[in-house]
Design a protein around this motif. Structure first.
Motif, short mmCIF file in Angstrom:
data_model
loop_
_atom_site.label_atom_id
_atom_site.label_comp_id
_atom_site.label_asym_id
_atom_site.label_seq_id
_atom_site.Cartn_x
_atom_site.Cartn_y
_atom_site.Cartn_z
N VAL A 12 27.01 24.00 -68.14
CA VAL A 12 26.23 22.61 -68.41
C VAL A 12 27.28 21.89 -67.83
N ASP A 13 28.19 21.63 -68.03
CA ASP A 13 28.78 20.25 -67.54
C ASP A 13 29.60 20.40 -65.84
N ASP A 50 17.91 20.05 -72.69
CA ASP A 50 17.56 19.97 -74.24
C ASP A 50 15.96 19.94 -74.35
N LEU A 53 26.39 20.18 -63.74
CA LEU A 53 25.61 18.66 -63.62
C LEU A 53 26.22 18.03 -62.34
N SER A 70 21.66 24.26 -75.09
CA SER A 70 23.05 23.12 -75.22
C SER A 70 23.62 22.63 -74.35
N ARG A 71 23.64 21.43 -74.75
CA ARG A 71 24.34 21.07 -74.00
C ARG A 71 25.95 21.38 -73.61
N ARG A 72 26.78 21.62 -74.87
CA ARG A 72 28.00 22.68 -75.11
C ARG A 72 27.69 23.56 -74.35
N GLU A 112 19.51 16.70 -68.03
CA GLU A 112 19.96 16.74 -69.73
C GLU A 112 19.03 17.05 -70.34
#
Length: 139
Positions: free
Chosen positions: A44-45, A33, A48, A38-40, A29
């Protein structure tokens, strides 16, 4: 085959213990960044989750032979890649992992990676005493 150039790189080595999963995820994360990803972003999810599963597998199955696990993070503007390395000699087969036992963590890794149009490969250490599982995802 042309090699993918990924100008951003971060390497994390830590003891092969349960806390490594959290540390690897938090580090991912942080570097995403720092690299302006973007984490959005929709990849990305799942990335992870894949990372967490691979580190969990190293902790569960490789700790006795591999006191440390290393995660390599790399990125370019359109690609995020990471590898989880341990020194256990077992080489898991990724081909077909998504078609067998749906409850296995490796099946989840393969299924998620393929659903994101990514790739998953196992690279054996030169001495045969360990391996890295590389995941490459388009952004």
């Amino acid at each position: 085959m042309a090699r993918l150039v990924l100008p951003h790189r971060h390497v994390l080595t830590m003891p092969t213990m349960p806390s490594a999963v959290r540390v690897a995820r938090e580090t991912a994360e942080q570097v995403l960044d720092e690299w302006g990803i973007s984490r959005r972003h929709p990849a990305v999810d799942p990335a992870l989750l894949i990372l967490s599963e691979l580190v969990t597998n190293a902790v569960r199955h490789a700790a006795a032979a591999s006191p440390h696990v290393t995660v390599v993070y790399a990125a370019a503007k359109d690609t995020f890649a990471f590898a989880v390395h341990d020194r256990h000699p077992y080489q898991p087969a990724l081909h077909g992992a998504g078609t067998g036992d749906r409850s296995s963590g490796l099946a989840t890794v393969v299924e998620l990676t393929l659903s994101l149009a990514g790739t998953a490969v196992v690279r054996q250490d030169a001495d045969g005493g360990g391996k890295s599982i590389w995941i490459t995802l388009p952004l």
